[in-house]
Scaffold this motif. Structure first.
Motif, PDB file in Angstrom:
ATOM      1  N   PHE A   6       0.753  -1.232   0.227  1.00 40.94           N
ATOM      2  CA  PHE A   6       0.306   0.153   0.008  1.00 40.94           C
ATOM      3  C   PHE A   6       0.603   1.717  -0.605  1.00 40.94           C
ATOM      4  O   PHE A   6       1.482   1.235   0.797  1.00 40.94           O
ATOM      5  CB  PHE A   6      -0.999  -0.364   1.172  1.00 40.94           C
ATOM      6  CG  PHE A   6      -2.186   1.336   0.651  1.00 40.94           C
ATOM      7  CD1 PHE A   6      -3.325   1.550   0.286  1.00 40.94           C
ATOM      8  CD2 PHE A   6      -1.904   2.803   2.412  1.00 40.94           C
ATOM      9  CE1 PHE A   6      -3.487   2.317   0.192  1.00 40.94           C
ATOM     10  CE2 PHE A   6      -2.998   3.392   2.071  1.00 40.94           C
ATOM     11  CZ  PHE A   6      -4.063   3.216   1.174  1.00 40.94           C
ATOM     12  N   ASN A   7       1.296   2.205  -1.036  1.00 40.25           N
ATOM     13  CA  ASN A   7       1.542   2.823  -1.475  1.00 40.25           C
ATOM     14  C   ASN A   7       1.114   4.132  -2.465  1.00 40.25           C
ATOM     15  O   ASN A   7       0.501   4.013  -3.339  1.00 40.25           O
ATOM     16  CB  ASN A   7       3.211   2.840  -2.070  1.00 40.25           C
ATOM     17  CG  ASN A   7       3.858   1.582  -1.052  1.00 40.25           C
ATOM     18  OD1 ASN A   7       3.791   1.611  -0.296  1.00 40.25           O
ATOM     19  ND2 ASN A   7       3.972   0.543  -1.422  1.00 40.25           N
ATOM     20  N   ASP A   8       1.392   5.445  -1.921  1.00 36.58           N
ATOM     21  CA  ASP A   8       0.410   6.586  -3.030  1.00 36.58           C
ATOM     22  C   ASP A   8      -1.108   6.023  -3.169  1.00 36.58           C
ATOM     23  O   ASP A   8      -1.346   6.030  -3.951  1.00 36.58           O
ATOM     24  CB  ASP A   8       1.392   6.473  -4.255  1.00 36.58           C
ATOM     25  CG  ASP A   8       2.348   7.069  -4.122  1.00 36.58           C
ATOM     26  OD1 ASP A   8       3.147   7.851  -2.604  1.00 36.58           O
ATOM     27  OD2 ASP A   8       3.770   6.637  -4.177  1.00 36.58           O
ATOM     28  N   ASN A   9      -1.518   5.726  -1.963  1.00 34.96           N
ATOM     29  CA  ASN A   9      -3.022   5.535  -1.816  1.00 34.96           C
ATOM     30  C   ASN A   9      -3.456   4.570  -3.052  1.00 34.96           C
ATOM     31  O   ASN A   9      -4.423   4.705  -3.905  1.00 34.96           O
ATOM     32  CB  ASN A   9      -4.240   6.697  -1.946  1.00 34.96           C
ATOM     33  CG  ASN A   9      -4.260   7.194  -0.966  1.00 34.96           C
ATOM     34  OD1 ASN A   9      -4.138   7.562  -0.265  1.00 34.96           O
ATOM     35  ND2 ASN A   9      -4.167   8.614  -1.015  1.00 34.96           N
ATOM     36  N   LEU A  10      -2.010   4.049  -3.020  1.00 36.40           N
ATOM     37  CA  LEU A  10      -3.048   2.393  -4.463  1.00 36.40           C
ATOM     38  C   LEU A  10      -2.239   1.477  -3.936  1.00 36.40           C
ATOM     39  O   LEU A  10      -1.370   0.799  -3.343  1.00 36.40           O
ATOM     40  CB  LEU A  10      -1.650   2.134  -5.475  1.00 36.40           C
ATOM     41  CG  LEU A  10      -1.728   0.858  -6.506  1.00 36.40           C
ATOM     42  CD1 LEU A  10      -3.285   0.625  -7.368  1.00 36.40           C
ATOM     43  CD2 LEU A  10      -1.004   1.630  -7.032  1.00 36.40           C
ATOM     44  N   LEU A  11      -3.355   0.152  -3.508  1.00 36.29           N
ATOM     45  CA  LEU A  11      -3.037  -0.984  -2.804  1.00 36.29           C
ATOM     46  C   LEU A  11      -3.168  -2.112  -4.126  1.00 36.29           C
ATOM     47  O   LEU A  11      -3.641  -2.301  -4.748  1.00 36.29           O
ATOM     48  CB  LEU A  11      -4.880  -1.622  -2.277  1.00 36.29           C
ATOM     49  CG  LEU A  11      -4.789  -2.630  -1.237  1.00 36.29           C
ATOM     50  CD1 LEU A  11      -3.534  -2.719  -0.289  1.00 36.29           C
ATOM     51  CD2 LEU A  11      -6.288  -3.156  -0.722  1.00 36.29           C
ATOM     52  N   ARG A  12      -2.001  -2.934  -3.757  1.00 37.89           N
ATOM     53  CA  ARG A  12      -1.783  -4.000  -4.738  1.00 37.89           C
ATOM     54  C   ARG A  12      -2.006  -5.756  -3.827  1.00 37.89           C
ATOM     55  O   ARG A  12      -1.524  -5.141  -3.139  1.00 37.89           O
ATOM     56  CB  ARG A  12      -0.488  -4.188  -4.936  1.00 37.89           C
ATOM     57  CG  ARG A  12      -0.472  -2.582  -6.353  1.00 37.89           C
ATOM     58  CD  ARG A  12       1.895  -2.511  -6.693  1.00 37.89           C
ATOM     59  NE  ARG A  12       1.831  -1.475  -7.662  1.00 37.89           N
ATOM     60  CZ  ARG A  12       1.376  -1.716  -8.963  1.00 37.89           C
ATOM     61  NH1 ARG A  12       0.470  -2.657  -9.288  1.00 37.89           N
ATOM     62  NH2 ARG A  12       1.880  -0.252  -9.108  1.00 37.89           N
ATOM     63  N   ILE A  13      -2.348  -5.869  -4.738  1.00 41.23           N
ATOM     64  CA  ILE A  13      -2.539  -6.953  -3.942  1.00 41.23           C
ATOM     65  C   ILE A  13      -2.169  -8.440  -4.841  1.00 41.23           C
ATOM     66  O   ILE A  13      -2.799  -7.917  -6.221  1.00 41.23           O
ATOM     67  CB  ILE A  13      -3.669  -7.881  -3.476  1.00 41.23           C
ATOM     68  CG1 ILE A  13      -4.252  -6.767  -2.184  1.00 41.23           C
ATOM     69  CG2 ILE A  13      -4.161  -9.225  -3.283  1.00 41.23           C
ATOM     70  CD1 ILE A  13      -5.517  -7.036  -1.780  1.00 41.23           C
ATOM     71  N   HIS A  14      -1.400  -9.249  -4.725  1.00 41.54           N
ATOM     72  CA  HIS A  14      -0.839 -10.129  -6.046  1.00 41.54           C
ATOM     73  C   HIS A  14      -0.965 -11.430  -5.574  1.00 41.54           C
ATOM     74  O   HIS A  14      -0.774 -11.489  -4.205  1.00 41.54           O
ATOM     75  CB  HIS A  14       0.506 -10.212  -6.274  1.00 41.54           C
ATOM     76  CG  HIS A  14       0.711  -8.822  -7.318  1.00 41.54           C
ATOM     77  ND1 HIS A  14       1.581  -8.507  -7.936  1.00 41.54           N
ATOM     78  CD2 HIS A  14       0.225  -7.771  -7.629  1.00 41.54           C
ATOM     79  CE1 HIS A  14       2.125  -7.378  -8.113  1.00 41.54           C
ATOM     80  NE2 HIS A  14       1.321  -6.641  -8.204  1.00 41.54           N
ATOM     81  N   ASP A  15      -1.806 -12.586  -6.246  1.00 46.21           N
ATOM     82  CA  ASP A  15      -1.652 -14.060  -5.547  1.00 46.21           C
ATOM     83  C   ASP A  15      -0.977 -14.590  -6.853  1.00 46.21           C
ATOM     84  O   ASP A  15      -1.182 -14.865  -7.952  1.00 46.21           O
ATOM     85  CB  ASP A  15      -3.205 -14.745  -5.835  1.00 46.21           C
ATOM     86  CG  ASP A  15      -3.699 -14.973  -4.488  1.00 46.21           C
ATOM     87  OD1 ASP A  15      -3.378 -15.355  -3.234  1.00 46.21           O
ATOM     88  OD2 ASP A  15      -4.092 -16.313  -5.295  1.00 46.21           O
ATOM     89  N   LEU A  16      -0.168 -15.857  -5.968  1.00 47.58           N
ATOM     90  CA  LEU A  16       0.105 -16.633  -6.536  1.00 47.58           C
ATOM     91  C   LEU A  16      -0.655 -17.968  -7.002  1.00 47.58           C
ATOM     92  O   LEU A  16      -0.887 -18.832  -5.448  1.00 47.58           O
ATOM     93  CB  LEU A  16       1.832 -17.335  -6.239  1.00 47.58           C
ATOM     94  CG  LEU A  16       2.786 -18.452  -7.259  1.00 47.58           C
ATOM     95  CD1 LEU A  16       2.639 -18.118  -7.997  1.00 47.58           C
ATOM     96  CD2 LEU A  16       3.678 -18.828  -6.196  1.00 47.58           C
ATOM     97  N   LYS A  17      -1.221 -19.347  -7.816  1.00 46.77           N
ATOM     98  CA  LYS A  17      -1.983 -20.103  -7.898  1.00 46.77           C
ATOM     99  C   LYS A  17      -1.022 -20.955  -9.089  1.00 46.77           C
ATOM    100  O   LYS A  17      -0.484 -20.898 -10.104  1.00 46.77           O
ATOM    101  CB  LYS A  17      -2.998 -19.991  -9.355  1.00 46.77           C
ATOM    102  CG  LYS A  17      -3.708 -18.627  -7.713  1.00 46.77           C
ATOM    103  CD  LYS A  17      -4.373 -19.110  -6.796  1.00 46.77           C
ATOM    104  CE  LYS A  17      -5.587 -18.562  -6.853  1.00 46.77           C
ATOM    105  NZ  LYS A  17      -5.866 -18.645  -5.449  1.00 46.77           N
ATOM    106  N   THR A  18      -0.719 -22.171  -8.186  1.00 47.16           N
ATOM    107  CA  THR A  18      -0.066 -22.586  -9.035  1.00 47.16           C
ATOM    108  C   THR A  18      -0.435 -23.859  -9.519  1.00 47.16           C
ATOM    109  O   THR A  18      -0.218 -25.088  -9.943  1.00 47.16           O
ATOM    110  CB  THR A  18       1.182 -23.695  -7.853  1.00 47.16           C
ATOM    111  OG1 THR A  18       0.327 -23.596  -6.647  1.00 47.16           O
ATOM    112  CG2 THR A  18       1.941 -22.094  -6.929  1.00 47.16           C
ATOM    113  N   GLY A  19      -1.745 -24.266  -9.232  1.00 49.46           N
ATOM    114  CA  GLY A  19      -2.506 -25.178  -9.980  1.00 49.46           C
ATOM    115  C   GLY A  19      -3.098 -25.046 -10.955  1.00 49.46           C
ATOM    116  O   GLY A  19      -2.838 -24.398 -11.399  1.00 49.46           O
ATOM    117  N   ALA A  20      -4.062 -26.514 -11.543  1.00 51.87           N
ATOM    118  CA  ALA A  20      -4.224 -26.133 -12.728  1.00 51.87           C
ATOM    119  C   ALA A  20      -6.068 -25.115 -12.622  1.00 51.87           C
ATOM    120  O   ALA A  20      -6.619 -25.442 -13.046  1.00 51.87           O
ATOM    121  CB  ALA A  20      -4.738 -27.379 -12.921  1.00 51.87           C
TER     122      ALA A  20
END
Length: 188
Positions: free
Chosen positions: A101-115
């Protein structure tokens, strides 16, 4: 009775264990499929731990479109923190794979390893939990959510119109569960 010492197995569960008795009804192919799925989940857990360690150490991987490499390198590039718990209550919390969370931007990343195809709603829930825990109005910030899966990146920019209803549902359902825990039985 002198019991054999199996203390090294405390807290573990065997694949063909009694608590997972459904395997009694499997044929050999169904067992093989279930075991391969189990192995894939175990590999996914290890890959998440590896990715979190790389991000924490700011150790980039070779530049590639491969899911793991892109996820790790992007998280480092955006100065994200791995495996962060977002908490509203004992009934509703979760762990974001990578978040910043920087400069009023929330980044959320998700790693998916399955099919199994991923669902962006999971990341929207993390965004709602973030806003609730840190007392931030979704109208006051911007969002970027990313799912990394199958050597592709799925990006969305939800708005408060996406996040506000989730916040309300969390509040409503948390109260229902809290009431049920207290023994209240009336559910509208």
């Amino acid at each position: 009775m002198q019991w054999n010492d199996h203390s090294r197995l405390t807290g573990q569960h065997a694949f063909l264990g009694a608590s997972k008795y459904h395997w009694l009804n499997y044929d050999a192919q169904r067992l093989a499929d279930a075991y391969m799925n189990f192995q894939a989940k175990e590999k996914g857990t290890r890959l998440h731990a590896f990715a979190a360690e790389c991000i924490t150490l700011r150790q980039k991987l070779p530049k590639s479109k491969k899911t793991l490499n892109a996820y790790v390198n992007d998280a480092i590039g955006f100065r994200m923190d791995p495996e962060m718990v977002l908490y509203y209550s004992e009934n509703c919390f979760g762990t974001a794979d990578a978040i910043a969370f920087n400069d009023n931007l929330l980044r959320i990343h998700d790693l998916k390893t399955g099919a199994v195809p991923a669902h962006m709603e999971q990341l929207f829930i993390y965004a709602a939990l973030f806003c609730m825990e840190y007392h931030i109005n979704p109208k006051d910030i911007q969002f970027e959510t990313r799912i990394y899966q199958n050597d592709d990146i799925w990006i969305e920019n939800p708005t408060c119109e996406d996040i506000d209803p989730i916040i309300e549902k969390i509040r409503e359902f948390d109260k229902v569960i809290a009431d049920l825990k207290l023994g209240a039985v009336a559910v509208a």
